[in-house]
Design an enzyme around this catalytic site. Structure first.
Site, mmCIF file in Angstrom:
data_model
loop_
_atom_site.group_PDB
_atom_site.id
_atom_site.type_symbol
_atom_site.label_atom_id
_atom_site.label_comp_id
_atom_site.label_asym_id
_atom_site.label_seq_id
_atom_site.Cartn_x
_atom_site.Cartn_y
_atom_site.Cartn_z
ATOM 1 C CB CYS A 1 -32.968 5.656 111.884
ATOM 2 S SG CYS A 1 -34.743 5.492 111.915
ATOM 3 C CE1 TYR B 1 -18.371 10.182 126.848
ATOM 4 C CE2 TYR B 1 -20.423 9.687 127.979
ATOM 5 C CZ TYR B 1 -19.503 10.608 127.506
ATOM 6 O OH TYR B 1 -19.732 11.930 127.701
ATOM 7 N N GLY C 1 -15.812 14.862 141.359
ATOM 8 C CA GLY C 1 -15.827 13.884 142.448
ATOM 9 C C GLY C 1 -15.522 12.475 141.970
ATOM 10 C CD GLU D 1 -14.931 22.227 140.155
ATOM 11 O OE1 GLU D 1 -14.835 21.529 139.122
ATOM 12 O OE2 GLU D 1 -14.444 23.357 140.257
ATOM 13 N N PRO D 2 -18.224 17.591 142.784
ATOM 14 C CG PRO D 2 -19.251 16.704 144.698
ATOM 15 C CD PRO D 2 -18.458 17.892 144.205
ATOM 16 N N GLY D 3 -20.305 15.692 140.593
ATOM 17 C CA GLY D 3 -21.573 15.675 139.869
ATOM 18 C C GLY D 3 -22.144 14.267 139.889
ATOM 19 N NE ARG D 4 -19.300 9.689 136.365
ATOM 20 C CZ ARG D 4 -19.432 9.644 135.036
ATOM 21 N NH1 ARG D 4 -20.399 8.933 134.510
ATOM 22 N NH2 ARG D 4 -18.612 10.304 134.250
HETATM 23 N N1 LLP Z 1 -15.671 19.869 137.358
HETATM 24 C C1 LLP Z 1 -15.303 19.999 136.069
HETATM 25 C C2 LLP Z 1 -14.444 21.121 135.678
HETATM 26 C C3 LLP Z 1 -15.746 19.051 135.111
HETATM 27 O O1 LLP Z 1 -15.375 19.169 133.845
HETATM 28 C C4 LLP Z 1 -16.569 17.962 135.533
HETATM 29 C C5 LLP Z 1 -17.042 16.965 134.575
HETATM 30 C C6 LLP Z 1 -16.941 17.895 136.887
HETATM 31 C C7 LLP Z 1 -16.467 18.856 137.766
HETATM 32 C C8 LLP Z 1 -17.835 16.821 137.428
HETATM 33 O O2 LLP Z 1 -17.228 15.571 137.390
HETATM 34 P P1 LLP Z 1 -17.937 14.294 138.087
HETATM 35 O O3 LLP Z 1 -17.974 14.521 139.570
HETATM 36 O O4 LLP Z 1 -19.326 14.213 137.531
HETATM 37 O O5 LLP Z 1 -17.082 13.167 137.683
HETATM 38 N N2 LLP Z 1 -20.746 12.945 130.073
HETATM 39 C C9 LLP Z 1 -19.723 12.138 130.692
HETATM 40 C C10 LLP Z 1 -19.055 12.869 131.840
HETATM 41 C C11 LLP Z 1 -18.423 14.184 131.454
HETATM 42 C C12 LLP Z 1 -17.772 14.889 132.618
HETATM 43 C C13 LLP Z 1 -17.279 16.215 132.240
HETATM 44 N N3 LLP Z 1 -16.759 17.005 133.317
HETATM 45 C C14 LLP Z 1 -20.346 10.818 131.123
HETATM 46 O O6 LLP Z 1 -21.539 10.620 130.936
HETATM 47 O O7 LLP Z 1 -19.659 9.921 131.609
#
Ligand code: LLP
Length: 420
Positions: A346, A319, A240, A276-279
């Site tokens: 540390c 990052y 997302g 597929e939203p996560g963040r």
């Molecule tokens: N679908 C797939 C196949 C993915 O690889 C990801 C995230 C998502 C969905 C979800 O994306 P979003 O909606 O969250 O942008 N650890 C990093 C972010 C890594 C994201 C990896 N893939 C951070 O903290 O910025």
């Protein structure tokens, strides 16, 4: 949209709970999530789709706490997983296997077997080798595996290079130039049923442009596949929107989805759209509370030494990510000063924020904002530090949804060789 964390008087609140009350009862460091914000974020996506056929597949990797998954399952969410562990979490949280899409470049035979066994909705397959393995596993089980090929559309998402996934140099997906031949092959592979097509170009993308570019390329491809007699029922556009950590101004989820749906409708009104939203579902719904242990100065540099480190929240170190840091209680009596906010680990890189103006003293509690996504899930036991608890706020109440780890949790899996 529900307001994120707000200040009432001098105190920072999560919904109707003062965060200082949680810090006192649960201790620090501690993650706190707001149920109302998570629900509202998810619903904004849902509203954008109107009547268009769709699935919002929450990306479990962003925050996989069982109660977070449970509340999303209750809303009717689907789930995007990238491991067998995430599948078990979804099932434990009451999510239904038939609403799971399985992404990831390195699925093992065991993971495939389990996912076919419980009847997941679809595998997002990322290579020919994976397709062949999936076919063998499905044949062994006497089943047919539903498949979308994840196509790498070669698009620059303009995000941090570690989280840009849609360029052809990255390990992800099947090169767009090989898409048609790979689909032809998949159509002829035993125990494989083609259901859709998928793409994911990266994370923390704060404008619609790259998503639309990817969508347009995928729609073209779908047209070409139709000419080949290959029917695509769903298009999965991947992760997302990005969120506002500092001064970014991502589009609102509802309007963003409306724009995508318009494009899809022009092309094929019956094409189901997945996202597929996560963040953007959990990010601004969480904070990490951390206590100030000491204030110190080395020469001209002032440090606020806090009790959360890079093992608790990795994004700033990994990052160089900026997340706002604010005291839970405003204290106008104190003089403000420019601090580097550093943790106990540390490593010089254990810096949660640099050059932050704060009016604080030892004993205060700070909130690291927008920590609901890729926060606790990326924590570790580095420096043998127990991982922090997680608290879910719901209106005027809060519940510990994961307790603080203990030293025995950390050592439980270790063993000595037999003595002879
Ligand atoms: N679908 C797939 C196949 C993915 O690889 C990801 C995230 C998502 C969905 C979800 O994306 P979003 O909606 O969250 O942008 N650890 C990093 C972010 C890594 C994201 C990896 N893939 C951070 O903290 O910025």
């Amino acid at each position: 949209m529900v307001d994120a964390f707000s200040r009432q008087g001098s105190e920072l609140y999560a919904e109707d709970v003062a965060l200082s009350a949680i810090a006192t009862q649960v201790g620090t460091p501690c993650y706190v999530y707001s149920r109302a914000i998570i629900e509202s974020n998810w619903r904004e996506y849902d509203l954008g789709f109107g009547g268009h056929p769709h699935a919002i597949c929450y990306a479990v990797k962003a925050n996989s706490n069982l109660e977070v998954l449970r509340l999303l399952a209750d809303l009717g969410s689907w789930f995007d997983i990238v491991s067998g562990g995430e599948l078990e979490r979804v099932l434990l949280a009451g999510g239904s296997a038939g609403r799971v899409v399985f992404s990831g470049v390195a699925k093992t035979a065991e993971e495939m077997e389990r996912a076919i066994g419980v009847g997941i909705h679809c595998f997002d397959v990322e290579s020919v080798a994976e397709l062949e393995r999936l076919s063998r596993v499905a044949a062994r089980l006497g089943k047919v595996a539903p498949v979308a090929l994840r196509i790498n559309p070669d698009i620059d998402a303009g995000t941090h290079p570690y989280i840009a996934t849609g360029l052809k140099e990255t390990k992800f997906g099947i090169a767009i130039d090989d898409a048609i031949t790979t689909y032809r092959m998949a159509a002829d592979t035993a125990n494989i049923q083609i259901t859709g097509i998928a793409a994911h170009i990266g994370s923390q993308i704060t404008e619609s442009g790259p998503f639309i570019d990817a969508l347009v390329r995928m729609l073209e491809l779908i047209g070409e596949l139709e000419n080949e007699g290959i029917t695509i029922r769903h298009l999965d556009i991947g992760g997302g929107l990005g969120i506002r950590y500092r001064d970014e101004s991502p589009p609102a989820a509802r309007e963003f989805i409306e724009t995508l749906v318009d494009r899809v409708r022009d092309h094929r009104a019956d094409l189901t759209l997945y996202i597929e939203p996560g963040r953007s579902v959990v990010g601004n719904a969480g904070v990490l509370l951390t206590g100030v242990e000491y204030l110190k100065s080395n020469g001209d540099t002032h440090f606020a030494v806090v009790d959360a480190g890079l093992n608790d929240i990795l994004r700033p170190a990994l990052y160089n990510a900026w997340q706002n840091i604010v005291p839970l209680q405003d204290n106008p009596e104190l003089r403000s000063c420019i601090y580097d906010v550093v943790g106990p680990v540390c490593e010089t890189g254990d810096r949660l924020g640099s050059q932050r103006e704060l009016a604080i003293e030892a004993g205060d509690v700070l909130a690291i904002m927008d920590a609901g996504a890729y926060g606790h899930v990326m924590s570790s036991n580095y420096n043998s530090r127990p991982r922090p608890p997680e608290v879910l706020v719901d209106g005027g109440k809060f519940h510990i949804v994961r307790r603080r780890e203990t030293i025995s949790d950390m050592t439980a899996a270790e063993s000595a060789p037999p003595q002879d």
